[in-house]
Design a protein around this motif. Structure first.
Motif, short mmCIF file in Angstrom:
data_model
loop_
_atom_site.label_atom_id
_atom_site.label_comp_id
_atom_site.label_asym_id
_atom_site.label_seq_id
_atom_site.Cartn_x
_atom_site.Cartn_y
_atom_site.Cartn_z
N UNK A 116 0.84 -1.20 0.00
CA UNK A 116 0.00 0.00 0.00
C UNK A 116 0.88 1.25 0.00
N UNK A 117 1.92 1.24 0.82
CA UNK A 117 2.81 2.39 0.93
C UNK A 117 3.43 2.78 -0.40
N UNK A 122 5.48 10.22 -0.93
CA UNK A 122 5.95 10.70 0.37
C UNK A 122 5.73 12.19 0.55
N UNK A 123 5.85 12.95 -0.54
CA UNK A 123 5.73 14.40 -0.42
C UNK A 123 4.30 14.90 -0.65
N UNK A 124 3.40 14.01 -1.05
CA UNK A 124 2.02 14.44 -1.32
C UNK A 124 1.07 13.25 -1.20
N UNK A 125 0.89 12.75 0.04
CA UNK A 125 0.04 11.56 0.19
C UNK A 125 -1.38 11.78 -0.33
N UNK A 126 -1.82 13.05 -0.36
CA UNK A 126 -3.16 13.37 -0.86
C UNK A 126 -3.28 13.12 -2.36
N UNK A 127 -2.16 12.94 -3.05
CA UNK A 127 -2.21 12.63 -4.48
C UNK A 127 -2.24 11.14 -4.76
N UNK A 128 -2.20 10.32 -3.74
CA UNK A 128 -2.32 8.87 -3.92
C UNK A 128 -3.65 8.58 -4.61
N UNK A 129 -3.67 7.64 -5.56
CA UNK A 129 -4.91 7.40 -6.32
C UNK A 129 -6.11 7.06 -5.44
N UNK A 165 2.26 6.12 18.73
CA UNK A 165 1.70 6.45 20.05
C UNK A 165 0.22 6.84 20.01
N UNK A 166 -0.52 6.18 19.12
CA UNK A 166 -1.98 6.32 19.09
C UNK A 166 -2.54 4.94 18.74
N UNK A 167 -3.86 4.78 18.90
CA UNK A 167 -4.46 3.47 18.66
C UNK A 167 -4.89 3.32 17.20
N UNK A 168 -4.98 2.07 16.76
CA UNK A 168 -5.40 1.77 15.38
C UNK A 168 -6.68 2.48 14.98
N UNK A 169 -7.63 2.57 15.93
CA UNK A 169 -8.91 3.16 15.57
C UNK A 169 -8.88 4.68 15.60
N UNK A 170 -7.76 5.25 16.04
CA UNK A 170 -7.67 6.72 16.10
C UNK A 170 -7.03 7.32 14.86
N UNK A 171 -6.28 6.51 14.09
CA UNK A 171 -5.49 7.09 13.01
C UNK A 171 -6.04 6.73 11.64
N UNK A 172 -5.91 7.69 10.72
CA UNK A 172 -6.26 7.47 9.32
C UNK A 172 -5.36 6.40 8.73
N UNK A 173 -5.96 5.51 7.96
CA UNK A 173 -5.20 4.46 7.27
C UNK A 173 -4.21 5.09 6.29
N UNK A 174 -4.66 6.09 5.55
CA UNK A 174 -3.77 6.76 4.59
C UNK A 174 -2.57 7.36 5.31
N UNK A 175 -2.84 8.01 6.43
CA UNK A 175 -1.75 8.67 7.14
C UNK A 175 -0.76 7.65 7.68
N UNK A 176 -1.23 6.60 8.35
CA UNK A 176 -0.31 5.63 8.95
C UNK A 176 0.53 4.94 7.89
N UNK A 183 9.36 6.68 6.00
CA UNK A 183 10.56 6.26 6.74
C UNK A 183 11.39 5.28 5.90
N UNK A 184 10.86 4.85 4.77
CA UNK A 184 11.57 3.89 3.93
C UNK A 184 10.99 2.49 4.00
N UNK A 185 9.80 2.39 4.54
CA UNK A 185 9.13 1.09 4.60
C UNK A 185 9.21 0.44 5.97
#
Lengths: 505, 505
Positions: A116-117, A122-129, A165-176, A183-185
């Motif tokens: 998925x990554x 890396x510089x524009x995750x909002x441009x991911x398809x 340092x947050x829970x799975x249900x707190x974070x956006x999948x795209x962001x994580x 970080x390089x995978x």
């Protein structure tokens, strides 16, 4: 002209070297931001904040070398431990289970993180398809969608807690998934050998900021929290909580994103930025150093790395933190996310006892119950950090607001590790961000061209990045669903079988 | 002694009446907080902030009556309009569709909101039996789990946006279902007749604050944003941005939760509170008043209520906002959540044109293209609001941090509509919270007992609450899944059939 933290100092250093007149306004009574080295009897010194450095973190390696600070490798001999269901299991480098479905599921899940990554810029995750769809989901939904076994889901939850340092249900999948990617995978991010936790700085990581402070002399002012920023046609006026006033032509602003709310802006912040800074909280974490007479875990063949999945254990993962000369044997532990908030409310003695007990269970020895020294740091209690390690993005925030993270506001340029595109959230990201923002002001002054703002960094010769070797199984382990199909079961039967299997393992 | 907004004023009024020496420190240059009445040619006056009042909002009704402010009923004759797929559909009170599955699905979904809500305690949602599980899910997951048709999902998404100015995927399922529940359920919350939008205040809602300000005289100080709070053994010292200093024995603190980051506390805020205030952003909304020569929609048999589901229409829902004497015909529209951020970046003329066009499509007349006056309010641009209507809870925050929302910190008591247990997010909630916090300080002073802090409010005689009449279909419409089973299909075939159906409607 510049303010706050490692990122501010690295920006100031760069501009100072170009002959500019810089000033660093620091809110606290010390430099270093989320890096901080404590000193004391029974442990010598220890980093209670950001500490690690590794291959591909070339800016941080270059800067620290220039400042004369040496690195040393983390202890990585012996087995790792995975504490789950009340029992320790040895493993290296990845947990395997007697039940092959669990192993298959775990390997497949880890591979998916990088697959998925690879689709996220890396510089524009909002441009991911798939940006919008992935940003609407949490990592909890990702695990639920792709994992067949509770073991993999639980492991995934622990990964998220440990990394951000947050829970799975707190974070956006795209962001994580973006976070791991930049970080390089997965391997680069989590490894102690050849990864982000390979090395530490001899004498402590705060030295980097302290040496820059020395270089800049009285251009660094402590105890100067900026509370008001007025922008005019020709420059910026900064007011501090101590009622001091400063004039600058440009400002590099490196206060952690949510704490930018502490500053009043005139003219006011643009709508998207004012909404953004309310939506990206700092993660929650306690760091805990437990010192012992002897490194008894080494003697038993353990590296000191434990992953702990137990409700009543404050610490979720640990490393060996013994000094490189073998002195002050130490296990450093991290208590992240909801646990950090909960366990920080207990008296220190009780917390310490719970931690020792879980270490004793993991290492299988009562020696863990007898520490010689104890150091803990609650980053949530630091007014000018608000938490650690970094901000996280709840669902829906990255696609809607991510773009404004490093968008200048008049004469104000935004730095801070959160604005980085490589190792954002780490010291390396802080240096990248500080230097980039510094060059943005140079560009605004007409001293460099726009295409010189972003600069690649040559690879460190002292700490080169090696490719990761993967096993056949890591590369090829099918998903549980794929495997059931492969067995010749028709999709429908596989579906029904899968339904019976899912959630039961 | 007290500060900020409607909730602060209602607290101060209560304490002033008990003979105490109170002081209200207001950050802005006006009172009223998120209620604000604008005046101008072409529209007379209009509420650009909180405006509505209805049955069960007994505290607000009592307070406004005491202050001599009259209410009037909203216009509710004629049909409502649902704009979807580019076409307007008339309905009242709930949309029905030619496809019975869609109607069935919608009715079932709305019923579920109240069924789930009945299990959530209004004063302690974290004590709900499924609190943790529900708080880990977003409302998007709720719709996906329970809805069979895209129509119901889309309608659900619109509901969330309209009620709480955030998107389905941004809000905790536990929190949203609690929010509707504490308003008295879905019908009470959303209705113009017998519900939260039944009435408005003649002359504008800000009058409530303005009259209280008159009563309190120079005890209300404007332009005094508090930036620092020091607590000692005997009292509290408050410092403002204008470098004024105030001493108080107790403080009622009613700054919107995320904006509490603007204040420095000494001693510092407890860990859970400092984490909480980073995690609950204000919603995003623009309010838009469009004035016309004639109330042409009334003449065509429409009430003026439109629900608009169109990507390029800024406004998601509207009401008739004509004055009760028929003057200044007006449609008020709300542009919530991501749309608010996006469309607020356009030039005003472009935004206005897009809105007029979508009204013209909905009402089926070009008269909507020729407004006589236009008033808009971007609440996100107000530094001391940060957004509107209220805070929202992303997943995982309510169970972990909700308890500290109204937990006192030393001599500081927390008010603000967000701390209410009935109509939180509304003016009614602000009054409940202000009066409760005032009585908490009275209790601390030994003037009343602890069981007098929370007080029931008798029902308003002028605006009594009636039960809602439901149709047989509303009470009994099965879920699509239930209906397929009822048809005699076995669960497995129903499952496969459902799979084919799901997402296609």
């Amino acid at each position: 002209m510049i303010f706050h933290f490692l990122t501010g100092l690295s920006a100031a250093k760069l501009l100072h070297e170009k002959g500019l007149n810089v000033l660093v306004l620091e809110a606290r009574d010390r430099v270093g931001g989320r890096t901080c080295t404590a000193y004391g009897e029974g442990f010598g010194y220890c980093d209670v904040g950001g500490s690690y450095v590794g291959p591909t973190q070339n800016r941080l390696l270059r800067l620290s070398k220039e400042l004369g600070i040496e690195t040393y490798k983390m202890y990585d001999k012996g087995q790792y431990i995975f504490m789950t269901g009340g029992r320790p299991t040895e493993y290296k480098p990845l947990p395997t289970f007697w039940n092959p479905f669990k192993t298959m599921d775990l390997l497949h899940m880890l591979r998916l993180i990088d697959e998925y990554g690879s689709k996220i810029p890396a510089d524009a995750p909002w441009d991911c398809p798939h940006a919008e769809e992935w940003d609407r989901m949490t990592m909890k939904e990702f695990w639920e969608k792709h994992c067949w076994t509770q073991t993999a889901i639980t492991f995934g939850d622990l990964l998220v807690e440990s990394f951000v340092t947050a829970k799975s249900h707190q974070v956006s999948m795209l962001w994580f998934l973006w976070y791991i990617k930049q970080c390089g995978g997965f391997d680069r991010c989590c490894s102690t050998v050849n990864g982000g936790q390979e090395r530490k700085f001899l004498g402590g990581s705060q030295q980097i900021s302290l040496r820059m402070q020395e270089l800049l002399g009285d251009r660094v002012r402590l105890n100067q929290p900026v509370v008001r920023v007025e922008q005019g046609k020709d420059g910026v006026t900064l007011y501090t909580g101590t009622q001091d006033r400063y004039q600058a032509r440009y400002v590099v602003f490196s206060i952690p994103v949510p704490l930018q709310l502490k500053v009043t802006f005139d003219p006011p912040l643009p709508t998207p930025r004012y909404q953004l800074i309310q939506r990206v909280p700092m993660g929650s974490v306690l760091k805990i150093m437990m010192y012992y007479e002897r490194p008894f875990w080494r003697e038993k063949g353990y590296s000191g790395l434990i992953i702990i999945e137990e409700d009543d254990a404050p610490v979720c993962f640990t490393y060996d933190d013994t000094k490189p000369d073998g002195s002050y044997p130490c296990i450093i532990g991290f208590c992240p996310a909801d646990k950090a908030v909960h366990f920080s409310q207990l008296p220190e003695e009780e917390r310490k006892m719970l931690i020792c007990k879980s270490y004793a269970k993991a290492f299988g020895t009562d020696e863990a119950l007898k520490p010689t020294a104890y150091v803990e740091k609650n980053w949530m209690q630091e007014e000018y950090s608000g938490g650690c390690y970094t901000i996280y993005f709840p669902p829906g925030v990255l696609t809607n607001f991510g773009k404004v993270l490093r968008e200048p506001f008049g004469r104000i340029y935004f730095a801070g590790t959160e604005t980085a595109t490589h190792w954002s959230g780490y010291m390396e990201g802080a240096v990248q961000a500080g230097e980039r923002a510094a060059r943005e002001t140079l560009n605004a002054m007409g001293r460099i061209s726009a295409d010189q703002i972003w600069q690649e960094e040559p690879e460190s010769k002292d700490c080169p990045a090696l490719p990761f070797e993967t096993t056949f199984l890591q590369r090829n382990a099918p998903s549980v669903g794929g495997f059931l199909k492969f067995l010749g079961l028709t999709p429908i039967v596989a579906g029904v079988g899968a339904f019976a299997l899912k959630g039961k393992l």
